[in-house]
Design an enzyme around this catalytic site. Structure first.
Site, short mmCIF file in Angstrom:
data_model
loop_
_atom_site.label_atom_id
_atom_site.label_comp_id
_atom_site.label_asym_id
_atom_site.label_seq_id
_atom_site.Cartn_x
_atom_site.Cartn_y
_atom_site.Cartn_z
N LYS A 1 0.86 -1.18 0.00
CA LYS A 1 0.00 0.00 0.00
C LYS A 1 0.90 1.23 0.00
CE LYS A 1 -3.93 2.00 2.54
NZ LYS A 1 -4.85 1.85 3.69
N SER B 1 -9.89 1.94 2.76
CA SER B 1 -9.00 2.70 1.92
C SER B 1 -7.99 1.83 1.16
CB SER B 1 -8.23 3.72 2.77
OG SER B 1 -7.37 3.06 3.68
N SER C 1 -10.29 -0.36 6.87
CA SER C 1 -9.63 -0.20 5.57
C SER C 1 -8.92 -1.44 5.03
CB SER C 1 -8.63 0.95 5.63
OG SER C 1 -9.29 2.18 5.57
#
Lengths: 101, 492
Positions: free
Chosen positions: B78, B153, B177
């Protein structure tokens, strides 16, 4: 403690918040943001109805013991590398607009 | 090598036995990214040359017989994790020029294990969002239906794993997330107990809630990655020092007698019928595996969303104060005095959702409101945490839906922040209580879209949670289903 029915956020409130947060808001943004923040504040206002007398605030989920380390320097000096990432540097100093005349 | 259907354990074995080289494996994934990611937008940065260079080093190590569990395995990260020498944007224009000068602790650990960096995945800006639509780099598409959101997210990590563009991806979870996008993309995702994975070099959103974790097809894959990721780090003041644990140790044990707690509140209102049906069916499967279902109650769970939207913005407004255009990151092109420079830099560098949360946080922390909002939210946070303590006296693991609906349409909730916030109604309380949570694929709902079953464990019960997930995945094959992206072109 002021009553938290301050949900009716005015444009003046919003401008003050934006100034505290160092965010420039365009007037077109103000109208939308006022409604959206009002909605968020309505949501969080549900908390006012909860009886929390005698309840200790919880800052961290686990009761953590903060560890101590030896009082020695662990960081290496990488000043030049870090400064190379700055938008504006001169003679090893970060440059910003003049603050003192 | 069949990338669509090979587990991490199998890949690692193939590498160690030299049936495949790390370079071949990395090239295969890079080719898939090259062929498919233009439709998904799951990656912000891919740098094949660097990845292949790491692969050659891994091959050298493997040829010397020094391979570990993840040596030679490409892992996507990420774009919230600092990776030295790689662009690290956190999905924001503010950091669109930021090449990290150091590695996050997690990245150091993967490097030491000989894993490769496959690329940096797309995400909601500063991890603020539930649909990946707040990214400066554009929304990620759900591989099961390109008109739908992947969740957020960590939407890029979830979509990349779902489309098998990566065998595993790191992610972070502040209010859901990891678990919500894993659910919406039909993959497995774990958020460990707060403090197990170091936050050093993981760009801060809400520090008392942020926790790194993993997204991968199955629970066994998660366990293998977690074995490398978890560990004490003195540079994170809330890092927990515990003896190393092998998260694969319990995987093979049967579930007979497992007590599954079903919170009344997770099964009453607001869950769509298709999600309810899939969850009921997976619970029936658990009964067949020998588990016992127990009703529990989490009476304050409905308050988790309002608590979160006080605490997280408050912490965010403070954490994001560092972006001032002075030392790194974006700076406005034109400005007058210093204050004007700050204000224009932040107005240009941050997107609308980040601005909303900074302003909300500024509001709840401002003089006169601190007690009414911030302290009150922290008090209710304790009530939420206490609910879990009582529930875990009656059960070993709590289950329910990870998300109230399957993936929604791109653009459907962008104009109404509160509706978007309610997507995380079942995941947020887990962060507030610092508990480990897992989402696993549990069938499909309307439109052929995946449903995620959420498993919540007591603090430090990751090994148990992974066992409970793995045993289900031995009896079902939802986690092996792959969207037909490359076969039909468009899935929609």
């Amino acid at each position: 403690m002021p009553e938290a029915d301050a949900v009716a956020l005015t444009e003046t409130d919003l401008k003050r918040l934006a100034s505290l947060a160092r965010l420039r808001l365009e007037s077109s943004e103000l109208v939308v943001l006022k409604d959206q923040l009002g909605g968020v504040l309505d949501l969080v206002d549900q908390l006012q109805a909860v009886d929390t007398r005698g309840v200790e605030p919880l800052a961290h989920a686990l009761d953590l013991e903060l560890p101590l380390r030896e009082d020695v320097v662990t960081e290496v000096n990488r000043r030049e590398q870090f400064q190379s990432m700055s938008p504006q540097v001169e003679s090893g100093l970060y440059l910003v607009p003049k603050v003192i005349e | 090598m069949d990338l669509l259907n090979t587990s991490l354990r199998q890949l690692a074995a193939a590498l160690r036995e030299r049936r495949i080289s790390s370079r071949e494996l990395a090239s295969a994934y890079l080719d898939r990214i090259d062929g498919l990611d233009s439709r998904l937008n799951a990656f912000i940065t891919v740098d094949p040359e660097r990845t292949l260079k790491q692969a050659d080093l891994a091959d050298e190590r493997l040829s010397q017989g020094r391979g570990e569990a993840l040596t030679g395995i490409p892992i996507a990260h990420k774009d919230i994790f600092c990776t030295q020498g790689w662009l690290t944007t956190c999905g924001s224009k503010m950091l669109s020029n930021f090449v990290a000068p150091y590695d996050a602790h997690v990245i150091e650990k993967f490097a030491a294990a000989g894993a490769l960096i496959l690329g940096k995945t797309n995400m909601d800006e500063f991890a603020m969002g539930s649909s990946n639509e707040t990214s400066f780099y554009g929304p990620v598409k759900n591989p099961w239906d390109l008109r739908k959101v992947p969740g957020g997210s960590s939407g890029g990590s979830a979509a990349a794993v779902a489309a098998r563009l990566a065998p595993a991806a790191t992610a972070t979870d502040t209010g859901g997330s990891i678990r919500q996008p894993a659910a919406l993309c039909g993959v497995s995702g774990i958020k460990p107990t707060y403090g197990l994975v170091s936050r050093y070099g993981m760009i801060a959103y809400a520090s008392s809630l942020d926790q790194g974790g993993v997204i991968a097809p199955g629970a066994e894959d998660l366990a293998l990655v977690l074995n490398t990721m978890v560990g004490f780090d003195a540079r994170d003041a809330t890092s927990i020092g515990r003896p190393a644990e092998d998260y694969t140790a319990l995987l093979g044990q049967p579930l007979r007698g497992l007590r599954i707690g079903l919170p009344r509140e997770y099964f009453s209102t607001g869950v769509s019928a298709d999600v309810s049906r899939a969850i009921e069916e997976s619970l029936a499967e658990y009964k067949r595996l020998g588990a016992v279902l127990v009703e529990v109650t989490l009476p304050h769970s409905a308050l988790s969303v309002p608590v979160y939207y006080v605490l997280a913005p408050a912490e965010a407004s403070s954490n994001l104060a560092r972006y001032d255009g002075v030392r790194y990151g974006w700076r406005a092109a034109r400005y007058g005095d210093l204050t004007d420079m700050y204000e224009r830099t932040r107005a240009e560098g941050f997107g609308p959702e980040v601005k909303r949360r900074i302003l909300t946080g500024t509001y709840v922390l401002s003089r006169g409101y601190y007690d009414a909002y911030y302290l009150q939210a922290q008090r209710v946070r304790r009530l939420i945490s206490n609910d879990f303590k009582e529930a875990f006296a009656r059960c070993d693991v709590i289950m329910g839906p990870a998300s109230p609906t399957v993936a929604f349409n791109l653009g459907e909730k962008t104009s109404d922040p509160v509706q978007m916030y309610l997507s995380d109604i079942f995941t947020i309380s887990v962060n507030l209580a610092g508990l480990p949570g897992l989402s696993i694929p549990a069938g499909f709902g309307s439109g052929g879209l995946p449903v995620g079953l959420q498993l919540i464990g007591n603090h430090f019960n990751e090994g148990r949670l992974l066992q409970v997930a793995h045993q289900y995945q031995q009896a079902t094959d939802w986690h092996r289903r792959v969207p037909s992206l490359d076969r039909t072109g468009e899935t929609a």
